[in-house]
Design a protein around this motif. Structure first.
Motif, PDB file in Angstrom:
ATOM      1  N   ARG A  69       0.839  -1.203   0.000  1.00 41.97           N
ATOM      2  CA  ARG A  69       0.000   0.000   0.000  1.00 41.97           C
ATOM      3  C   ARG A  69       0.872   1.250   0.000  1.00 41.97           C
ATOM      4  NH1 ARG A  69      -3.004  -3.140   3.904  1.00 41.97           N
ATOM      5  NH2 ARG A  69      -2.237  -1.856   5.611  1.00 41.97           N
ATOM      6  N   VAL A  70       1.904   1.215   0.869  1.00 42.67           N
ATOM      7  CA  VAL A  70       2.796   2.381   0.960  1.00 42.67           C
ATOM      8  C   VAL A  70       3.526   2.609  -0.360  1.00 42.67           C
ATOM      9  CG1 VAL A  70       4.847   3.281   2.136  1.00 42.67           C
ATOM     10  CG2 VAL A  70       3.111   2.081   3.454  1.00 42.67           C
ATOM     11  N   THR A  71       4.091   1.531  -0.911  1.00 49.02           N
ATOM     12  CA  THR A  71       4.866   1.651  -2.149  1.00 49.02           C
ATOM     13  C   THR A  71       4.012   2.236  -3.271  1.00 49.02           C
ATOM     14  OG1 THR A  71       6.099  -0.292  -1.497  1.00 49.02           O
ATOM     15  CG2 THR A  71       6.279   0.329  -3.799  1.00 49.02           C
ATOM     16  N   LEU A  72       2.801   1.707  -3.427  1.00 52.22           N
ATOM     17  CA  LEU A  72       1.964   2.158  -4.537  1.00 52.22           C
ATOM     18  C   LEU A  72       1.435   3.574  -4.315  1.00 52.22           C
ATOM     19  CD1 LEU A  72       0.177  -1.226  -5.213  1.00 52.22           C
ATOM     20  CD2 LEU A  72       1.656  -0.008  -6.811  1.00 52.22           C
ATOM     21  N   LEU A  73       1.149   3.882  -3.049  1.00 52.87           N
ATOM     22  CA  LEU A  73       0.670   5.240  -2.757  1.00 52.87           C
ATOM     23  C   LEU A  73       1.787   6.255  -3.057  1.00 52.87           C
ATOM     24  CD1 LEU A  73      -1.848   6.607  -1.756  1.00 52.87           C
ATOM     25  CD2 LEU A  73      -1.069   6.392   0.587  1.00 52.87           C
ATOM     26  N   ALA A  74       3.007   5.903  -2.648  1.00 46.86           N
ATOM     27  CA  ALA A  74       4.142   6.797  -2.925  1.00 46.86           C
ATOM     28  C   ALA A  74       4.307   6.974  -4.426  1.00 46.86           C
ATOM     29  CB  ALA A  74       5.415   6.227  -2.310  1.00 46.86           C
ATOM     30  N   GLU A  75       4.095   5.887  -5.150  1.00 48.78           N
ATOM     31  CA  GLU A  75       4.250   5.946  -6.603  1.00 48.78           C
ATOM     32  C   GLU A  75       3.165   6.823  -7.240  1.00 48.78           C
ATOM     33  OE1 GLU A  75       4.876   2.333  -9.542  1.00 48.78           O
ATOM     34  OE2 GLU A  75       5.962   2.083  -7.672  1.00 48.78           O
ATOM     35  N   ALA A  97       4.576  10.325   7.901  1.00 47.98           N
ATOM     36  CA  ALA A  97       4.443  10.191   9.355  1.00 47.98           C
ATOM     37  C   ALA A  97       4.256   8.722   9.736  1.00 47.98           C
ATOM     38  CB  ALA A  97       3.257  11.016   9.843  1.00 47.98           C
ATOM     39  N   THR A  98       3.475   7.990   8.936  1.00 51.06           N
ATOM     40  CA  THR A  98       3.260   6.554   9.212  1.00 51.06           C
ATOM     41  C   THR A  98       4.586   5.810   9.170  1.00 51.06           C
ATOM     42  OG1 THR A  98       1.144   6.764   8.103  1.00 51.06           O
ATOM     43  CG2 THR A  98       1.936   4.524   8.473  1.00 51.06           C
ATOM     44  N   LEU A  99       5.358   6.083   8.123  1.00 50.87           N
ATOM     45  CA  LEU A  99       6.638   5.387   7.985  1.00 50.87           C
ATOM     46  C   LEU A  99       7.571   5.734   9.139  1.00 50.87           C
ATOM     47  CD1 LEU A  99       7.175   5.757   4.146  1.00 50.87           C
ATOM     48  CD2 LEU A  99       6.934   3.620   5.393  1.00 50.87           C
ATOM     49  N   ALA A 100       7.582   7.000   9.523  1.00 54.66           N
ATOM     50  CA  ALA A 100       8.457   7.415  10.622  1.00 54.66           C
ATOM     51  C   ALA A 100       8.018   6.754  11.924  1.00 54.66           C
ATOM     52  CB  ALA A 100       8.452   8.936  10.752  1.00 54.66           C
ATOM     53  N   ASN A 101       6.706   6.679  12.129  1.00 55.73           N
ATOM     54  CA  ASN A 101       6.210   6.053  13.366  1.00 55.73           C
ATOM     55  C   ASN A 101       6.497   4.563  13.431  1.00 55.73           C
ATOM     56  OD1 ASN A 101       5.278   8.446  14.334  1.00 55.73           O
ATOM     57  ND2 ASN A 101       3.197   8.172  13.542  1.00 55.73           N
ATOM     58  N   ALA A 126      15.504  -4.774   8.664  1.00 55.52           N
ATOM     59  CA  ALA A 126      15.643  -3.570   9.471  1.00 55.52           C
ATOM     60  C   ALA A 126      15.654  -2.336   8.573  1.00 55.52           C
ATOM     61  CB  ALA A 126      16.922  -3.643  10.292  1.00 55.52           C
ATOM     62  N   ASP A 127      16.251  -2.482   7.388  1.00 57.89           N
ATOM     63  CA  ASP A 127      16.371  -1.333   6.502  1.00 57.89           C
ATOM     64  C   ASP A 127      15.142  -1.133   5.616  1.00 57.89           C
ATOM     65  OD1 ASP A 127      18.729  -0.770   7.563  1.00 57.89           O
ATOM     66  OD2 ASP A 127      19.960  -1.385   5.867  1.00 57.89           O
ATOM     67  N   GLY A 128      14.238  -2.096   5.592  1.00 52.94           N
ATOM     68  CA  GLY A 128      13.090  -2.029   4.694  1.00 52.94           C
ATOM     69  C   GLY A 128      12.262  -0.777   4.889  1.00 52.94           C
ATOM     70  N   ASN A 129      11.961  -0.456   6.146  1.00 51.25           N
ATOM     71  CA  ASN A 129      11.139   0.714   6.439  1.00 51.25           C
ATOM     72  C   ASN A 129      11.864   2.005   6.034  1.00 51.25           C
ATOM     73  OD1 ASN A 129       8.663   1.676   7.721  1.00 51.25           O
ATOM     74  ND2 ASN A 129      10.064   2.702   9.122  1.00 51.25           N
ATOM     75  N   TYR A 130      13.167   2.008   6.296  1.00 52.36           N
ATOM     76  CA  TYR A 130      13.975   3.185   5.950  1.00 52.36           C
ATOM     77  C   TYR A 130      14.011   3.378   4.432  1.00 52.36           C
ATOM     78  CZ  TYR A 130      18.285   5.913   5.395  1.00 52.36           C
ATOM     79  OH  TYR A 130      19.204   6.845   5.027  1.00 52.36           O
ATOM     80  N   ARG A 131      14.113   2.245   3.711  1.00 51.82           N
ATOM     81  CA  ARG A 131      14.150   2.335   2.251  1.00 51.82           C
ATOM     82  C   ARG A 131      12.834   2.920   1.732  1.00 51.82           C
ATOM     83  NH1 ARG A 131      15.579  -2.662   1.394  1.00 51.82           N
ATOM     84  NH2 ARG A 131      13.495  -3.366   0.844  1.00 51.82           N
ATOM     85  N   LEU A 132      11.731   2.432   2.291  1.00 51.05           N
ATOM     86  CA  LEU A 132      10.424   2.957   1.887  1.00 51.05           C
ATOM     87  C   LEU A 132      10.338   4.453   2.173  1.00 51.05           C
ATOM     88  CD1 LEU A 132       7.694   0.371   2.949  1.00 51.05           C
ATOM     89  CD2 LEU A 132       8.142   1.238   0.668  1.00 51.05           C
ATOM     90  N   TYR A 133      10.875   4.823   3.346  1.00 52.29           N
ATOM     91  CA  TYR A 133      10.847   6.234   3.756  1.00 52.29           C
ATOM     92  C   TYR A 133      11.592   7.105   2.731  1.00 52.29           C
ATOM     93  CZ  TYR A 133      12.149  10.341   6.607  1.00 52.29           C
ATOM     94  OH  TYR A 133      12.364  11.609   7.071  1.00 52.29           O
TER      95      TYR A 133
END
Lengths: 629, 619
Positions: A69-75, A97-101, A126-133
Motif C-alpha cells: 500500500r505504501v509503495t503504490l501510494l508513494a508511486e 508520518a506513518t513510515l516514521a512512526n 531492518a532497513d526495509g522501512n527506511y528504504r520505503l521512507y
C-alpha cells in the motif's frame, strides 16, 4: 538450515535466457503517427486518467501487504499532485508520518521465523522501512520538493535516532530537495553549491553548475572556476578526482561560444553548458591533463605490483576504474592548452593500448589446434562462442566459414552454418538497395520458418521507416501467421511481441490486438510465479504473502510475466480505454496497480521526472523548473 | 534479449533460506517395528518387481527422449536384480541409442525464431553426459557388460571429440577395477599402468584397496609412488598434494609403536590404513619434507596451499609435524615458524573482534561493522556458549527491532540447550514449554524433547510431544515454512512410527502438485543448455533439478517408509501429478527394496563409482 540453497544453486543457470527477437519490443517506441490529438481529446484523456487514479488509489488500499500500500501510494503521489495538490500534500504527510512512526518498532508477532530457527540476516528487514521512507520522500520531491523537504526535516530525527549512520544519506536527499526547490533561483543554488564545496562534496557542487548556468551564465562560470582549483588541489591520485574533471569537461560549451560578460545581469543562454574564457580553459585542461597522467602512471605501478604478486583482484579493480579511452576525447583540448602533458598522455595511451591489444598469437594457436582437432571442450567453446560471433559481427564471413569447416562435430557445424545463413540473409534484407524483388527472393530462399520470420520483421521495419504502412502491415501479418506454428510457448510469446513492437510504431491498435491475446498467458505465468514465490524466502519478508506479490522484494517474480515489456505508454496515448482494459485483465491487483501507474504517469505527468536516488543522481534536481510549485 | 535474467538477478539473494536442522538428519531405520520375516521380504520384493514393470512402461510413454534415457539408466541396476539377461539387452539398446544420437544436428526451426545464441556447450555435452551416466549405472550392476558396451561404442563418442578420451579411459578403468576387485595382483597392475602414465591420483586411490588384500604389495606400490613423485619434475605444490594423499593412507606416528631393533610396528593400525615399515615411512617424509622446503625456499612468505584448493594446505601439512620432527627435522623447524605466523594471524583476527566489541560498547560502530557484529560475532558467541558477551551485544544494539530479535535468538538457544540437557526433568521440560515466548520456540523445544524421548525409547511420550508440535504447525501461514516444519515432525516419527510419518506426508502431496504445477508453467519459459526446463507439460529431468529442487522432496525418507509400508508409500508417490517426477520418486523405493545396498553415485571424476562397489555384486 538452508534447505533450498543447494537446489537453487542448480537453478541459477536456468535464468540465462536468450531471446534476441524480443529486443524489438524493448526499443523505445515512437508514438503513433496518426492524427494529432486536439485540446478536447487531451482534456478527455486527462479526465479518464484522473478517474483511473481514484480507482487505483481505492484498489491499492484493499491490498493486504502494508508495504504494498505504501509503495503504490508513494508511486501515485506525483499523479495525485497533478489532480489535487492540497489533498496530495495531506496524503504525503500522513504517509511519511506513518513510515516514521513505524521506525524501530519490534517486528511484531512474526513468530514463524522461530519455526525456521535463528536467522541472522536481519539487515534487509531492518532497513526495509527506511528504504520505503527515502523512496517516498524522493517521490514527493519529484512533485513538490518544498513539501518533501519539510516532511524530511520534521521526521528525520526519528529515522536517525537509533541509526546515526543514516544521517549522511538523508543530508544528500536534503540537498537534492533544496536544489530542486531553488531551481529558479541561481543565487540560492550558488549558495547551496558553495556549502557543498566547503564540505568537499565536489560531485554535488558540480551537478549544480549547469542548473545555475542555465539561468545565470556568469555565475555558473564563476562556480566552475571555483571548483577547478579545489579538485586540482586534492592530494590523492584517484579515479574519483579524474571523474570530477571529466564531469566538468562535459559541462563546458564548445570553444566557438564566446564567454558571457562577467556580470550578474547577463541573459541566460539557452543551453546548460558553461562558457569560460581562454585562460580558464587553459587552467582547467592543464589541471585535468595532470590528473589524467598521474592516474595512468599510478595504474601502471599498481599493475606492475599486481603482476608481481599475481594479485588478480587488484587487476580487476584497476580495470574498472581507469581506462585511457576516458581521456581520448579530450586530447585536442589537452594538445591546445597543455601540449607537453598531452604528448606524455598520448605516449601513455599508446603504451596501454599495446598492452591491451592481444597479439593474436593465442588465437592463432587455438585455430591451429582446432585444425589438428586438439581443442579441449573449453577451447572449443571459446572458438564457437567468442571468435565465431565476433567474425560474423565484423563481417568476416569467409573466416567464419573456415572455422565451420574445421569443426569436427556435425551438430555444431550445422548450427553455425545456419547462423551464417541467417546473418547474411538479414544483412541482405536490411540493405537499402534491396528492392521488393530481392526481398521476395530472400523470403523464398529462407530455409526455416524462423529465418523467414526474422526476415519479415527486418523488411517490415524498413517499410515502416519509409512510411509504407501498407507493406509493413502485410509483412507483419505474414510474420504473425508464422508464429502460430511455434510450439515453444516462450519463443511464441517473444516472437509475437516482436511483431507487436513493430505495429506499435504505426498501428497501435494492431499491437493491442496481439497483446490482448497474451493476457491469459501473462496471468498463467504470474500464477506460477505466485506459487513458486511462496516457497522462496531469505529470512526476510516473503516474496509472496497469501496470494499477493510483495512489491518491495518480489519485483523479480512479479515481473516474471513479461507485462513489463509491453510499451504501455504509446498504447495508452493512442487508445486509453483499450490499454486500460488490457491492464484490468491482469489477475493480480498489485501488479495491475503498477501497470496502471505507468499509463497514469504518461497521461498526467507529461514528462516523467527521473526517479534516481541521490546516490546516483539527484532525483528532484533534474526536474524541469516549471514542475516546481 | 535475455528476457528473464534481470528478474532473477534480483532474486538470487532470496534463495538463502533456512529451515529446522532436524529434518535433514538421516532418519534411522525403525527400531521397534517387528522384524520382517523371509515371507514378508519375498512379498515386498514381488510388489517392487511389479512396480518396476509399471514404471518401465510409464517411462517409455514420456515425450522428452532424454527423460526416457535418464530414467531407464537409473532403473538398470534394479532390472539386473530381476533378470540379468533382459537387463543386458536393455542396456545395449540404451547405450547404442545414445551413441547413435552423437553428432546428430539438434537445431530446430524454432531456434531461428529466437535467434538462439551460439552457446552450444550444454547441448554438445548433454548426450555425452547421458552416455557416461548410462555406462556408470550399468557398471553398478554388471561391470563386464558396462566395459563391453563402452569398448564397443567409445569410438563413436570420441570420433569428433578426442578430448573425451581421458574421461572414457577413467570410466573403463573403473569397470576394470570392479572386475578384478578380488585380485590384488591385477589391481597392482592397473595402478602401475596409471603410474606409468603419471596418473598419480588413480594409482594412489588403489593403494588402500590392495592393502586390504595384500599389505606387502600395497606397501611396494606405496614406495614406488613415493619415489616417482619425488623424482617427477612437476611443481612442488602438486607434489605436496600427492604426498599428503599418501601420508593420509598411513596410521599416524603417535598411533604406532615400533620396538627397538624391529622395523615392524607392533600395534595394528586403524582400519583401512596402510602398514609400512619405518624405512618406507622415512622415505615418504624425507621426500615430502624436501618438497615443502623447496616451496618455502622459492617463496618464504607463501602459504603452502598456494591457492590450489583444499587438498594442500598449511594446516594439513603442519599436522604432520611429529613425523617431520622425526624424519626431516629441518622441515619441522620451518613449519614451526609458519605455524607461529598462522597463530599470529588468528590472534589478529581475535584482536579485531575484540576491538569491534570494544567499539560497540562505545557506540562507535558504523552500520557495516554493526552488521558484522550481528551476523558473524553474535552467532559465534552463541555457538561458543558465551551468553553473557552475547547479551552485551544485545544491550548495545541501538535498533529496538534488532534488539528484540537477537534477544529471541538468545532465549531460543538457551531454552534448546536446557531441553537437550540429559538431566532435564519432565517438570523442567514443562516449565520450558510454558515459558516459550512464541509458537516457533515452543515447536523447536517440542522437537528436541521428542528426539530425547525417541532416543530413550519412550515412544508414547515422543508421540505425544510430536503431536503437540504438529498442532503448532497449523498456525504457520507460509506454505514452505509449514511444509518444512511438518517434515521435521515426520522425520522424528519415521524413527519409531513410519505410518504416523506417512499420515503427515500424505496431505502434503496436494501442495507438491500445486508447486509442481506452478513450476511447470514457469519452466516452460526457462532455458538451460539450449532446451526448455519444461517441454509440453513435462519437466526435462536433466535441466529442471533446480526448480523442482525447491520442493524439499528429498527430505522424505522414501526408502525407509516403503520398507515399513510399501503400498502406502507407493500410493503416496502415485498421487504426484507429473509422471517423470513420479518415476524419479519410485526409483528411490525400488532401489531401497531391490538393491541390497544403495550404490554410490559419484562420477569417475570424483571417485571411481564401481571401484567402491562391494565385490559380491561384481559378476
Amino acid at each position: 538450515m538452508p534447505f533450498f540453497k543447494p537446489a537453487v544453486a542448480g537453478l541459477l543457470p536456468l535464468f540465462l535466457l536468450g531471446s534476441p527477437s524480443l529486443a524489438f519490443a524493448q526499443q523505445p517506441v515512437p508514438t503513433a503517427g496518426s492524427k494529432k490529438p486536439t485540446e478536447e481529446d487531451r482534456k478527455k484523456l486527462r479526465e479518464k486518467a484522473l478517474n483511473l487514479l481514484d480507482e487505483t488509489l481505492t484498489d491499492t488500499q484493499a491490498l493486504t501487504i502494508p508495504n504494498n500500500r505504501v509503495t503504490l501510494l508513494a508511486e501515485a503521489l506525483p499523479c495525485l499532485w497533478k489532480s489535487d495538490p492540497t489533498k496530495a500534500r495531506e496524503v504525503a504527510g500522513t504517509l511519511v508520518a506513518t513510515l516514521a512512526n513505524q521506525e524501530g518498532q519490534p517486528p511484531g508477532s512474526n513468530e514463524e521465523e522461530d519455526f525456521d530457527g535463528p536467522v541472522m540476516n536481519v539487515r534487509g528487514r531492518a532497513d526495509g522501512n527506511y528504504r520505503l521512507y527515502t523512496q517516498t520522500i524522493s517521490k514527493i520531491g519529484n512533485a513538490d520538493p518544498q513539501t518533501a523537504l519539510e516532511l524530511l526535516t520534521s521526521t528525520r530525527g526519528t529515522m536517525t535516532a537509533t541509526h546515526p549512520e543514516r544521517g549522511k544519506y538523508l543530508d544528500e536527499i536534503t540537498r537534492t530537495l533544496e536544489v530542486a526547490a531553488a531551481a529558479k533561483n541561481p543565487e540560492k543554488l550558488y549558495e547551496i553549491a558553495r556549502r557543498s564545496l566547503e564540505k568537499s562534496e565536489f560531485g554535488a557542487a558540480i551537478q549544480i553548475v549547469p542548473r545555475i548556468a542555465e539561468r545565470d551564465a556568469a555565475l555558473g562560470a564563476k562556480l566552475f572556476g571555483e571548483i577547478v582549483p579545489k579538485i586540482a588541489a586534492l592530494p590523492e591520485v584517484s579515479s574519483e578526482k579524474v571523474d570530477h574533471f571529466i564531469h566538468l569537461a562535459d559541462l563546458l560549451s564548445s570553444e566557438k561560444e564566446k564567454p558571457t560578460a562577467p556580470s550578474g545581469n547577463a541573459k541566460p543562454p539557452s543551453s546548460r553548458k558553461v562558457t569560460i574564457d581562454e585562460n580558464g580553459r587553459r587552467v582547467f585542461f592543464t589541471a585535468f591533463a595532470e590528473a589524467a597522467l598521474a592516474m595512468l602512471k599510478k595504474a601502471d605501478a599498481v599493475e606492475a605490483q599486481a603482476e608481481s604478486e599475481t594479485d588478480t583482484e587488484t587487476n580487476v579493480q584497476l580495470e574498472v576504474f581507469v581506462s585511457p579511452d576516458q581521456f581520448r576525447q579530450f586530447l585536442p583540448q589537452f594538445q591546445k592548452y597543455a601540449p607537453r602533458l598531452a604528448e606524455q598522455l598520448k605516449k601513455k595511451m599508446s603504451q596501454s593500448e599495446e598492452a591491451a591489444t592481444p597479439d593474436g598469437s593465442w588465437e592463432k594457436d587455438l585455430m591451429k589446434r582446432l585444425e589438428e582437432r586438439k581443442l579441449s571442450n573449453e577451447e572449443m567453446e571459446f572458438v564457437v562462442q567468442g571468435i565465431f560471433p565476433r567474425l560474423l559481427v565484423e563481417g568476416k564471413v569467409e573466416e567464419a566459414r573456415k572455422i565451420i569447416e574445421k569443426i569436427p562435430d556435425p551438430a555444431t557445424r550445422e548450427r553455425l552454418t545456419r547462423q551464417i545463413e541467417n546473418s547474411e540473409a538479414l544483412k541482405a534484407a536490411e540493405n537499402d538497395k534491396a528492392n521488393d524483388g530481392d526481398a521476395a527472393r530472400l523470403l523464398e530462399q529462407a530455409k526455416s520458418g524462423g529465418q523467414r520470420f526474422r526476415l519479415l520483421i527486418a523488411l517490415a521495419e524498413k517499410a515502416i521507416n519509409r512510411k509504407d504502412e501498407k507493406r509493413a502491415t502485410e509483412l507483419l501479418d505474414q510474420a504473425l501467421a508464422l508464429t502460430g506454428a511455434i510450439q515453444n510457448p516462450r519463443i511464441q510469446m517473444t516472437s509475437r511481441m516482436a511483431v507487436a513492437a513493430q505495429f506499435v510504431k504505426f498501428a497501435p491498435n494492431r499491437a493491442l490486438d496481439i497483446y490482448e491475446l497474451m493476457v491469459d498467458r501473462f496471468n498463467e505465468l504470474l500464477g506460477g510465479a505466485a506459487v513458486i514465490g511462496s516457497y522462496i524466502g531469505f529470512g526476510g519478508p516473503e516474496l509472496v504473502v497469501g496470494n499477493e506479490f510483495n512489491l518491495s522484494v518480489s519485483n523479480g517474480l512479479g515481473e516474471f510475466s513479461p507485462t513489463s515489456l509491453i510499451p504501455l505508454v504509446p498504447l495508452a496515448l493512442a487508445d486509453f480505454d483499450r490499454t486500460r482494459a488490457l491492464i484490468d485483465r491482469v489477475r493480480f491487483p498489485e501488479i495491475r496497480a503498477r501497470l496502471r501507474m505507468e499509463i497514469l504517469k504518461a497521461v498526467l505527468i507529461p514528462e516523467e521526472p527521473p526517479t534516481e536516488t541521490p546516490a546516483d543522481a539527484p532525483a528532484t534536481a533534474e526536474k524541469k523548473p516549471e514542475a516546481a510549485p | 534479449m535475455r528476457l528473464f535474467k534481470p528478474v532473477f538477478a534480483g532474486l538470487l539473494p532470496l534463495f538463502l533460506v533456512g529451515g529446522p536442522s532436524l529434518a535433514q538428519q538421516p532418519a534411522p531405520t525403525a527400531t521397534d517395528a517387528k522384524k520382517p520375516t523371509e515371507e514378508d521380504k519375498k512379498k515386498l520384493r514381488e510388489k517392487a518387481l511389479l512396480l518396476l514393470d509399471e514404471t518401465l512402461a510409464d517411462t517409455q510413454a514420456l515425450t522428452i527422449p532424454t527423460n526416457r534415457i535418464v530414467l531407464l539408466a537409473e532403473i538398470l541396476p534394479c532390472l539386473w536384480e530381476r533378470d540379468p539377461v533382459k537387463a543386458r539387452e536393455t542396456a545395449t539398446t540404451l547405450v547404442t541409442t545414445i551413441a547413435n544420437q552423437e553428432g546428430q544436428p539438434s537445431t530446430t526451426d524454432e531456434d531461428d525464431f529466437a535467434g538462439r545464441p551460439t552457446g552450444l556447450r550444454g547441448n554438445l555435452d548433454g548426450n555425452f553426459r547421458l552416455y557416461t551416466q548410462a555406462i556408470d549405472k550399468i557398471g553398478e550392476a554388471d561391470a563386464q557388460a558396462a566395459l563391453d558396451l563402452l569398448t564397443a561404442t567409445r569410438g563413436r563418442m570420441t570420433a569428433t571429440h578426442p578430448d573425451r578420451v581421458k574421461t572414457l579411459d577413467d570410466l573403463a578403468q573403473t569397470m576394470e577395477i570392479a572386475l578384478v576387485w578380488e585380485s590384488p595382483e591385477k589391481l597392482y597392475e592397473i595402478a602401475r599402468r596409471n603410474l606409468d602414465k603419471d596418473d598419480f591420483w588413480n594409482a594412489i586411490t588403489l593403494v588402500p584397496t590392495i592393502a586390504e588384500r595384500d599389505p606387502a604389495l600395497a606397501g611396494k606400490l606405496f614406495s614406488e609412488i613415493v619415489s616417482k613423485n619425488a623424482a617427477c619434475p612437476e611443481e612442488e605444490f602438486i607434489k605436496i598434494s600427492r604426498f599428503l594423499q599418501l601420508a593420509e593412507l598411513l596410521p599416524r606416528e603417535k598411533d604406532t609403536k615400533t620396538p627397538k631393533g624391529s622395523s615392524k610396528p607392533v600395534e595394528s593400525p586403524a582400519k583401512g590404513k596402510l602398514v609400512v615399515d619405518d624405512n618406507q615411512r622415512r622415505a615418504l617424509f624425507v621426500a615430502f619434507g624436501q618438497a615443502v622446503l623447496n616451496l618455502l625456499k622459492a617463496n618464504p612468505d607463501a602459504d603452502i596451499n598456494g591457492g590450489y584448493g583444499p587438498d594442500v594446505n598449511t594446516d594439513q601439512v603442519c599436522s604432520y609435524l611429529p613425523e617431520f620432527q622425526k624424519y626431516a627435522p629441518r622441515v619441522a623447524e620451518q613449519l614451526k615458524k609458519k605455524m607461529s605466523q598462522s597463530e599470529e594471524a588468528a590472534n589478529a583476527e581475535i584482536d579485531s573482534e575484540n576491538d569491534l566489541l570494544k567499539r560497540l560498547e562505545q557506540n562507535k560502530l558504523d552500520s557495516d561493522e554493526m552488521d558484522y557484529v550481528i551476523q558473524r560475532i553474535f552467532p559465534k558467541l552463541l555457538a561458543d556458549g558465551r551468553m553473557e558477551e552475547a547479551r552485551k551485544v544485545i544491550e548495545k544494539t541501538a535498533d529496538p527491532a534488532m534488539r528484540e530479535r537477537l534477544t529471541r535468538q538468545l532465549e531460543s538457544i538457551e531454552a534448546l540447550k536446557t531441553a537437550e540437557n540429559d538431566k532435564t526433568s519432565e517438570a523442567d521440560a514443562a516449565r520450558l514449554l510454558e515459558q516459550a515466548k512464541t509458537g516457533g520456540q515452543r515447536f523447536r523445544l517440542l522437537l528436541a524433547f521428542a528426539e530425547k524421548a525417541v532416543a530413550q525409547k519412550d515412544e508414547k511420550r515422543a508421540a505425544g510431544l510430536l503431536d503437540q508440535a504438529l498442532v503448532l504447525t497449523g498456525r504457520i501461514q507460509n506454505p514452505r515454512d509449514q511444509m518444512i516444519s511438518r517434515m521435521a515432525v515426520a522425520a522424528q516419527f519415521v524413527k519409531f512410527a513410519p505410518n504416523r510419518a506417512l499420515d503427515i506426508y500424505e496431505p502434503m502431496v496436494d501442495k507438491f502438485n500445486e508447486f509442481l504445477g506452478g513450476a511447470a508453467i514457469i519452466g516452460g519459459y526457462l532455458e538451460q543448455g539450449g532446451s526448455e526446463t519444461v517441454q509440453g507439460n513435462e519437466f526435462d529431468l536433466e535441466s529442471s533439478s533446480g526448480i523442482v529442487g525447491l520442493l524439499p522432496l528429498k527430505l522424505i525418507p522414501l526408502g525407509l517408509i516403503a520398507k515399513a509400508d510399501f503400498d502406502r508409500t507407493r500410493a503416496l508417490i502415485d498421487r504426484v501429478r507429473f509422471p517423470e517426477i513420479r518415476a524419479r520418486l519410485r526409483m528411490e523405493i525400488l532401489k531401497a527394496v531391490l538393491l541390497p545396498e544403495e550404490p554410490p553415485t559419484e562420477t569417475p571424476a570424483d571417485a571411481p563409482t564401481t571401484a567402491e562397489k562391494k565385490p559380491e555384486t561384481a559378476p
